[in-house]
Motif scaffolding. Structure first.
Motif, PDB file in Angstrom:
ATOM      1  N   LYS A   7       0.966  -1.281   0.136  1.00 52.10           N
ATOM      2  CA  LYS A   7       0.002   0.085   0.039  1.00 52.10           C
ATOM      3  C   LYS A   7       0.801   1.222  -0.062  1.00 52.10           C
ATOM      4  O   LYS A   7       0.584   2.269  -0.916  1.00 52.10           O
ATOM      5  CB  LYS A   7      -0.884   0.002   1.203  1.00 52.10           C
ATOM      6  N   THR A   8       1.790   1.093   0.984  1.00 54.79           N
ATOM      7  CA  THR A   8       2.828   2.416   0.915  1.00 54.79           C
ATOM      8  C   THR A   8       3.480   2.623  -0.409  1.00 54.79           C
ATOM      9  O   THR A   8       3.539   3.864  -0.948  1.00 54.79           O
ATOM     10  CB  THR A   8       3.795   2.215   2.060  1.00 54.79           C
ATOM     11  N   LEU A  10       2.733   1.748  -3.526  1.00 49.30           N
ATOM     12  CA  LEU A  10       1.705   2.243  -4.489  1.00 49.30           C
ATOM     13  C   LEU A  10       1.351   3.558  -4.330  1.00 49.30           C
ATOM     14  O   LEU A  10       0.872   4.171  -5.149  1.00 49.30           O
ATOM     15  CB  LEU A  10       0.584   1.313  -4.627  1.00 49.30           C
ATOM     16  N   GLY A  11       0.894   3.796  -3.185  1.00 46.28           N
ATOM     17  CA  GLY A  11       0.753   4.976  -2.713  1.00 46.28           C
ATOM     18  C   GLY A  11       1.617   6.106  -3.387  1.00 46.28           C
ATOM     19  O   GLY A  11       1.145   7.012  -3.784  1.00 46.28           O
ATOM     20  N   PHE A  14       1.856   6.162  -7.113  1.00 42.35           N
ATOM     21  CA  PHE A  14       0.469   7.006  -7.538  1.00 42.35           C
ATOM     22  C   PHE A  14       0.584   8.582  -7.373  1.00 42.35           C
ATOM     23  O   PHE A  14      -0.154   9.421  -8.072  1.00 42.35           O
ATOM     24  CB  PHE A  14      -0.775   6.406  -7.103  1.00 42.35           C
ATOM     25  N   GLN A 231      -7.738   3.738   0.972  1.00 40.12           N
ATOM     26  CA  GLN A 231      -7.484   2.789  -0.076  1.00 40.12           C
ATOM     27  C   GLN A 231      -7.172   3.437  -1.327  1.00 40.12           C
ATOM     28  O   GLN A 231      -7.661   3.043  -2.494  1.00 40.12           O
ATOM     29  CB  GLN A 231      -8.873   1.939  -0.180  1.00 40.12           C
ATOM     30  N   THR A 232      -6.556   4.607  -1.337  1.00 34.63           N
ATOM     31  CA  THR A 232      -5.945   5.237  -2.402  1.00 34.63           C
ATOM     32  C   THR A 232      -5.442   4.103  -3.284  1.00 34.63           C
ATOM     33  O   THR A 232      -5.203   4.141  -4.473  1.00 34.63           O
ATOM     34  CB  THR A 232      -5.264   6.451  -2.166  1.00 34.63           C
ATOM     35  N   TRP A 233      -4.308   3.448  -2.553  1.00 36.05           N
ATOM     36  CA  TRP A 233      -3.584   2.460  -3.446  1.00 36.05           C
ATOM     37  C   TRP A 233      -4.460   1.488  -4.040  1.00 36.05           C
ATOM     38  O   TRP A 233      -4.178   0.997  -5.256  1.00 36.05           O
ATOM     39  CB  TRP A 233      -2.700   1.684  -2.411  1.00 36.05           C
ATOM     40  N   TRP A 234      -5.631   0.991  -3.706  1.00 37.22           N
ATOM     41  CA  TRP A 234      -6.489   0.242  -4.443  1.00 37.22           C
ATOM     42  C   TRP A 234      -7.433   0.605  -5.820  1.00 37.22           C
ATOM     43  O   TRP A 234      -6.970   0.249  -6.753  1.00 37.22           O
ATOM     44  CB  TRP A 234      -7.582  -0.390  -3.440  1.00 37.22           C
ATOM     45  N   LYS A 237      -4.492   0.982  -8.359  1.00 33.19           N
ATOM     46  CA  LYS A 237      -4.278  -0.217  -8.836  1.00 33.19           C
ATOM     47  C   LYS A 237      -5.212  -0.752  -9.866  1.00 33.19           C
ATOM     48  O   LYS A 237      -4.891  -1.246 -11.026  1.00 33.19           O
ATOM     49  CB  LYS A 237      -3.981  -1.440  -7.814  1.00 33.19           C
TER      50      LYS A 237
END
Length: 363
Positions: A7-8, A10-11, A14, A231-234, A237
């Protein structure tokens, strides 16, 4: 990879990409449905259990104690939309195409807008359970894409044939870990699954395209749980793999995380609505909200606190209460065989009237 690390990473990635400018992806979010062009805040309810409750001889009363049709009562409360879930081939017979059509007719007769919620399962789909429909078991990914498309078109075409046009359509329900396991699952106890995101997005997009083939102006939502969780990472993705959606759909149950407390959960959810709407160039719908019914005064305070602030946000398209009409300890018969208790977030009093928590829908 450990999910917290993922998550970290990807965040950060992004944030870097968005700082450099949004990608020119015509299949990405914010691609235009009717609701993107209007500012009206939607106040709605998911009352999918209503026909099962009526079979059990439950009735509903307005504030004056007059027995009234549940759809008419929702409108009287201040709702302007109804959400209905769809299961592929449920054993109990409720929430199949015929049942959904019957309820959609009643909503339409009251002038209520409609959201259709495809679970792509024979029963409830959520983060811990995304069971493949029994009739689809053993199919290849391409065959599953076709099954998703055929099922979606079948239900929506039936609505269209009766002059009923949904304003919003969900492709999957609370799909944080994908849908239609194992084909569209994203991870399991061992970690991320090979081609998990690719397969899930492929299935989700099959639903998106099917919706647009029948109702081009409908807003298609991708829906996940826990609006309070970052869930910004979600969503990053999902869009990275070409996921299509017009709006983001979220669930928000602000009394389910005792350590954070409902006030902090409300604050975080409101923050994420603004963040994701801006980041992914779309509006956000709270497709499910619910508050504990045991303390009526507290329930009203929790929901009013959230709704009052949500209505101030232009990024928030609206809020749907999940099964507010439940009261008196009612539960579907199948819950008894599973050893489950009754849903404890209904928003009606013990004698079948709207409780104080729903007053905010009339404001």
């Amino acid at each position: 990879m450990n999910h917290s690390i993922m998550k970290t990473v990807l965040g950060v990635l992004f944030l870097f990409l968005t700082a450099c400018g949004k990608a020119d992806n015509q299949d990405g979010p914010g691609q235009g449905g009717a609701e993107n062009k209007e500012d009206k805040f939607v106040k709605g309810a998911d009352i999918s259990w209503v026909t099962e409750m009526e079979q059990d001889r439950l009735t509903f009363k307005n504030a004056q104690g007059v027995t009234i049709d549940c759809f008419q009562l929702m409108k009287e409360i201040g709702m302007d939309a109804i959400r209905l879930r769809v299961w592929v081939n449920p054993q109990v017979g409720f929430c199949n195409k015929a049942d959904v059509l019957a309820k959609a007719r009643r909503a339409h007769a009251q002038g209520l807008k409609l959201m259709i919620d495809f679970h792509y399962s024979d029963w409830f789909a959520d983060p811990g359970r995304q069971n493949m429909p029994a009739d689809w078991d053993g199919k290849t990914l391409q065959e599953l894409r076709q099954a998703v498309a055929d099922h979606t078109v079948d239900v929506l075409q039936a609505l269209k044939s009766e002059g009923i046009e949904p304003a919003w359509v969900q492709v999957g329900n609370e799909t944080r870990n994908g849908m239609m396991w194992p084909a569209g699952q994203l991870w399991n106890e061992q970690g991320d699954l090979t081609d998990g995101w690719k397969n899930y997005v492929s299935l989700s997009n099959a639903g998106y395209e099917a919706v647009k083939s029948i109702f081009p102006e409908a807003n298609v939502l991708v829906h996940i749980d826990n609006a309070w969780d970052d869930q910004t990472w979600w969503f990053g993705k999902f869009t990275q793999f070409g996921g299509k959606f017009d709006m983001i759909g979220l669930s928000h149950y602000p009394q389910t995380h005792q350590e954070l407390g409902w006030e902090e959960m409300n604050r975080r959810a409101l923050e994420h609505i603004q963040l994701w709407a801006e980041r992914f160039d779309c509006r956000v719908m709270i497709c499910e909200v619910g508050v504990k019914s045991a303390d009526e005064a507290l329930a009203a305070r929790v929901l009013t606190g959230f709704m009052t602030e949500a209505m101030k946000l232009e990024q928030c398209a609206g809020v749907f209460y999940w099964e507010p009409q439940v009261y008196g300890g009612w539960k579907p018969a199948i819950y008894n065989s599973l050893g489950w208790g009754a849903y404890d977030m209904g928003a009606f009093t013990s004698d079948g009237r709207p409780a104080a928590a729903l007053d905010v829908f009339s404001e």
